[in-house]
Design a protein around this motif. Structure first.
Motif, mmCIF file in Angstrom:
data_model
loop_
_atom_site.group_PDB
_atom_site.id
_atom_site.type_symbol
_atom_site.label_atom_id
_atom_site.label_comp_id
_atom_site.label_asym_id
_atom_site.label_seq_id
_atom_site.Cartn_x
_atom_site.Cartn_y
_atom_site.Cartn_z
ATOM 1 N N TYR A 277 44.154 -20.143 16.558
ATOM 2 C CA TYR A 277 45.318 -19.803 15.750
ATOM 3 C C TYR A 277 45.070 -18.543 14.915
ATOM 4 C CZ TYR A 277 47.236 -24.467 16.701
ATOM 5 O OH TYR A 277 47.734 -25.579 17.308
ATOM 6 N N SER A 278 44.020 -18.565 14.087
ATOM 7 C CA SER A 278 43.855 -17.508 13.088
ATOM 8 C C SER A 278 43.528 -16.151 13.686
ATOM 9 C CB SER A 278 42.755 -17.914 12.089
ATOM 10 O OG SER A 278 41.490 -17.986 12.717
ATOM 11 N N SER A 279 42.706 -16.139 14.751
ATOM 12 C CA SER A 279 42.304 -14.857 15.315
ATOM 13 C C SER A 279 43.364 -14.248 16.235
ATOM 14 C CB SER A 279 40.998 -15.014 16.113
ATOM 15 O OG SER A 279 39.938 -15.386 15.263
ATOM 16 N N TYR A 340 54.378 -24.760 16.486
ATOM 17 C CA TYR A 340 54.172 -23.374 16.068
ATOM 18 C C TYR A 340 54.241 -22.421 17.263
ATOM 19 C CZ TYR A 340 51.591 -19.306 14.242
ATOM 20 O OH TYR A 340 51.193 -18.049 13.884
ATOM 21 N N GLY A 341 53.649 -22.842 18.365
ATOM 22 C CA GLY A 341 53.600 -21.988 19.538
ATOM 23 C C GLY A 341 54.853 -22.009 20.387
ATOM 24 N N LEU A 342 55.754 -22.948 20.126
ATOM 25 C CA LEU A 342 56.946 -23.083 20.966
ATOM 26 C C LEU A 342 58.196 -22.477 20.343
ATOM 27 C CD1 LEU A 342 56.407 -26.740 22.294
ATOM 28 C CD2 LEU A 342 56.007 -24.585 23.498
ATOM 29 N N VAL A 351 56.799 -22.332 8.743
ATOM 30 C CA VAL A 351 56.683 -23.752 8.384
ATOM 31 C C VAL A 351 55.553 -24.427 9.156
ATOM 32 C CG1 VAL A 351 57.804 -26.011 8.538
ATOM 33 C CG2 VAL A 351 59.063 -24.043 7.627
ATOM 34 N N PHE A 352 55.556 -24.302 10.483
ATOM 35 C CA PHE A 352 54.523 -24.994 11.268
ATOM 36 C C PHE A 352 53.169 -24.296 11.155
ATOM 37 C CE2 PHE A 352 58.346 -26.701 13.431
ATOM 38 C CZ PHE A 352 58.066 -28.054 13.244
ATOM 39 N N GLY A 353 53.178 -22.977 10.962
ATOM 40 C CA GLY A 353 51.925 -22.295 10.699
ATOM 41 C C GLY A 353 51.322 -22.737 9.381
ATOM 42 N N PHE A 354 52.187 -22.940 8.384
ATOM 43 C CA PHE A 354 51.740 -23.469 7.095
ATOM 44 C C PHE A 354 51.081 -24.836 7.271
ATOM 45 C CE2 PHE A 354 52.400 -26.172 3.428
ATOM 46 C CZ PHE A 354 52.073 -25.376 2.340
ATOM 47 N N LEU A 355 51.713 -25.720 8.049
ATOM 48 C CA LEU A 355 51.183 -27.064 8.258
ATOM 49 C C LEU A 355 49.860 -27.034 9.029
ATOM 50 C CD1 LEU A 355 54.487 -29.000 9.079
ATOM 51 C CD2 LEU A 355 53.113 -29.147 6.984
ATOM 52 N N VAL A 356 49.752 -26.135 10.017
ATOM 53 C CA VAL A 356 48.490 -25.994 10.745
ATOM 54 C C VAL A 356 47.373 -25.612 9.780
ATOM 55 C CG1 VAL A 356 47.237 -24.573 12.405
ATOM 56 C CG2 VAL A 356 49.481 -25.471 13.003
ATOM 57 N N ASN A 357 47.623 -24.606 8.948
ATOM 58 C CA ASN A 357 46.614 -24.171 7.992
ATOM 59 C C ASN A 357 46.317 -25.249 6.959
ATOM 60 O OD1 ASN A 357 45.706 -21.106 8.088
ATOM 61 N ND2 ASN A 357 47.793 -21.207 8.859
ATOM 62 N N PHE A 358 47.346 -25.962 6.523
ATOM 63 C CA PHE A 358 47.188 -27.027 5.529
ATOM 64 C C PHE A 358 46.220 -28.101 6.028
ATOM 65 C CE2 PHE A 358 48.517 -31.124 3.759
ATOM 66 C CZ PHE A 358 48.535 -30.865 2.400
ATOM 67 N N PHE A 359 46.500 -28.641 7.212
ATOM 68 C CA PHE A 359 45.676 -29.738 7.723
ATOM 69 C C PHE A 359 44.339 -29.249 8.299
ATOM 70 C CE2 PHE A 359 49.835 -31.853 7.649
ATOM 71 C CZ PHE A 359 49.482 -33.019 6.985
ATOM 72 N N GLU A 360 44.319 -28.035 8.854
ATOM 73 C CA GLU A 360 43.065 -27.548 9.416
ATOM 74 C C GLU A 360 42.026 -27.292 8.336
ATOM 75 O OE1 GLU A 360 39.815 -25.675 10.855
ATOM 76 O OE2 GLU A 360 41.100 -24.690 9.379
ATOM 77 N N ARG A 361 42.445 -26.709 7.226
ATOM 78 C CA ARG A 361 41.486 -26.458 6.145
ATOM 79 C C ARG A 361 41.047 -27.761 5.493
ATOM 80 N NH1 ARG A 361 38.369 -22.537 6.735
ATOM 81 N NH2 ARG A 361 38.691 -23.450 8.762
ATOM 82 N N PHE A 415 48.890 -22.272 23.417
ATOM 83 C CA PHE A 415 49.004 -23.300 22.381
ATOM 84 C C PHE A 415 48.831 -24.710 22.943
ATOM 85 C CE2 PHE A 415 50.816 -19.493 20.667
ATOM 86 C CZ PHE A 415 50.317 -19.479 19.373
ATOM 87 N N TYR A 416 49.148 -24.904 24.226
ATOM 88 C CA TYR A 416 48.798 -26.183 24.861
ATOM 89 C C TYR A 416 47.279 -26.352 24.904
ATOM 90 C CZ TYR A 416 53.638 -26.680 26.479
ATOM 91 O OH TYR A 416 55.009 -26.814 26.530
ATOM 92 N N PHE A 417 46.573 -25.293 25.226
ATOM 93 C CA PHE A 417 45.113 -25.332 25.290
ATOM 94 C C PHE A 417 44.506 -25.628 23.919
ATOM 95 C CE2 PHE A 417 41.202 -22.718 24.698
ATOM 96 C CZ PHE A 417 40.340 -23.480 25.488
ATOM 97 N N ILE A 418 45.006 -24.958 22.886
ATOM 98 C CA ILE A 418 44.469 -25.162 21.541
ATOM 99 C C ILE A 418 44.735 -26.582 21.059
ATOM 100 C CG2 ILE A 418 44.703 -24.436 19.135
ATOM 101 C CD1 ILE A 418 45.328 -21.615 20.186
#
Length: 455
Positions: A277-279, A340-342, A351-361, A415-418
């Motif tokens: 995601y981040s890179s 996020y990817g769709l 919104v979904f990028g925020f949630l990815v970062n929220f839970f990933e961190r 994004f399916y792979f990730i």
């Protein structure tokens, strides 16, 4: 003196100014570690236009950076064992700061790529050392919470760096270099070093009981001056011989092999999932038609969720079993990442990028507390360094896979792979992950040599 009783003497201390200064110092190092992780990703869209950099070249630089992280993890663990946790933290922080500064003067993708590999090695080395240091200094009952608090502060380096990049990268054809100058400010960690102490557990693991006792007495006097008389520590576990250096083959023993393999899977899936995601998000969004300015700005907004996720982890990590936190967070990240990817709707991206970062961190903060708990002091640096390093090494292949998926089957397949990577990690932890909530960082006693018998 045969035992300094480091574990029990540290575990009965109340949180004091000593702990808070240590937390601030580690958080500062984390801040610029997280800042430097994202500098390349935020400048790539500009370099594609200036230098004609291709997606495949981005993949190779990113891939080799993770090879650097692998070796950095091993070297960081070795330095921490050889010269102590405090010295290792200083050396590794200066390491990545110096090479980030050198990146300011890169002249093409090859020179920048070499410097990014060296910077990444320092970033990974520093992370391994910091995780170990926090786990060995803070009381067992709250070590997970304070590990997460260090990340809460440190992770702010990600959104701040992205916002800095969003402001300066579009200005001129050379202003992207300021992003790497910003990342080099980690060198100011030197201002904190005189306030830190060496880990008494490290001294004890080396048989340096008098040095361990001296450091413990210094810590206790500082805490007692603030909190009053301290309770008596529990009786020590008897240690009668100095622990020998832990060779790499020690991890092949069943006692250490299982946690090493499990943690390697955890860090492999986390590395591919997080850096996928981040890179790649700024670059792929730009490739799909968004302007460079918008792609960087949208990603900057999503990373605001990162410190909030770490704060959530701080509230739950010592109250809920860590393995189940990791499982739940991993599944949620996979789901949010797919959404996020769709979409190319700006609001949904944020919104979904925020949630990815929220839970990933939050996931990473809990994982930092979880990893060292599966090893004793003798193998903590080795086991943590190897498993974390293997995770980073896996992403030497990850960017190449992502580039191949993107060019071969399109944006959505990335994004399916990730998401699949996150689900594999969650499943492994759910099935094989040991519980550590009640565990304490107390090493098993080292048996004394048996005296020879005579007939």
């Amino acid at each position: 003196m045969q035992h300094s009783n480091a574990a029990n003497r540290l575990d009965r201390l109340p949180i004091s100014r000593f702990h808070k200064i240590t937390l601030l110092a580690v958080s500062f190092a984390y801040f610029f570690e997280f800042a430097d992780i994202n500098t390349f990703a935020t400048t790539v869209p500009k370099l594609i236009k200036l230098w004609g950099v291709t997606v495949n070249q981005v993949a190779y630089v990113t891939s080799l950076s993770f090879v650097g992280m692998f070796f950095g993890s091993l070297i960081g663990g070795w330095i921490a064992d050889r010269w102590g946790r405090k010295n290792a933290l200083t050396i590794t922080t200066l390491w990545f700061a110096v090479f980030s500064f050198a990146s300011v003067f890169s002249w093409d993708i090859l020179s920048l790529g070499v410097l990014r590999v060296l910077t990444s090695a320092g970033l990974s080395a520093m992370t391994v050392v910091a995780v170990i240091y926090v786990n060995e200094i803070f009381p067992a009952a709250v070590r997970g919470k304070y590990q997460a608090y260090a990340i809460v502060i440190g992770i702010c380096g990600t959104p701040v760096t992205n916002l800095v990049a969003a402001a300066v990268v579009p200005l001129t054809d050379w202003s992207w270099r300021l992003v790497y100058l910003w990342g080099s400010l980690g060198i100011l960690f030197l201002l904190f070093t005189r306030h830190l102490t060496e880990s008494p557990r490290w001294h004890e693991s080396k048989g340096q009981y008098e040095k361990a006792d001296a450091v413990l007495s210094q810590i206790e006097s500082r805490v007692a001056a603030e909190a009053g008389p301290l309770p008596e520590p529990a009786d020590p576990v008897a240690v009668t011989t100095r622990q020998s250096k832990a060779p790499l083959r020690l991890l092949l023993q069943k006692r250490y092999l299982v946690p090493t393999v499990l943690l390697s899977v955890m860090w492999v899936t986390q590395t591919i999932g997080f850096f996928g995601y981040s890179s790649w998000a700024p670059t792929l969004l730009a490739q799909e038609g968004l302007s460079v300015e918008k792609s960087i700005f949208y990603v900057a907004l999503t990373t605001v969720g990162a410190p909030l996720g770490c704060f959530l982890a701080a509230q739950v990590t010592d109250r809920v079993e860590r393995k189940w936190c990791l499982v739940v967070f991993g599944v949620v990240i996979a789901i949010c990442g797919l959404f996020y990817g769709l979409t190319f709707n700006p609001i949904m991206i944020v919104v979904f990028g925020f949630l990815v970062n929220f839970f990933e961190r939050g996931y990473t903060a809990v994982a930092y507390a979880y990893s060292p708990e599966l090893f004793d002091t003798r193998t903590r640096s080795l086991g943590t360094g190897v498993s974390y390093g293997l995770g980073r090494l896996s992403n030497a292949v990850g960017p190449l896979i992502i580039a191949a998926l993107y060019t071969g089957t399109g944006y959505h397949s990335v994004f399916y792979f990730i998401a699949g990577s996150w689900l594999v990690g969650a499943l492994a932890l759910a099935v094989f992950g040991p519980k550590t909530r009640q565990a304490r960082l107390i090493d098993p006693p080292v048996e004394a040599p048996t005296a020879p018998t005579t007939a």
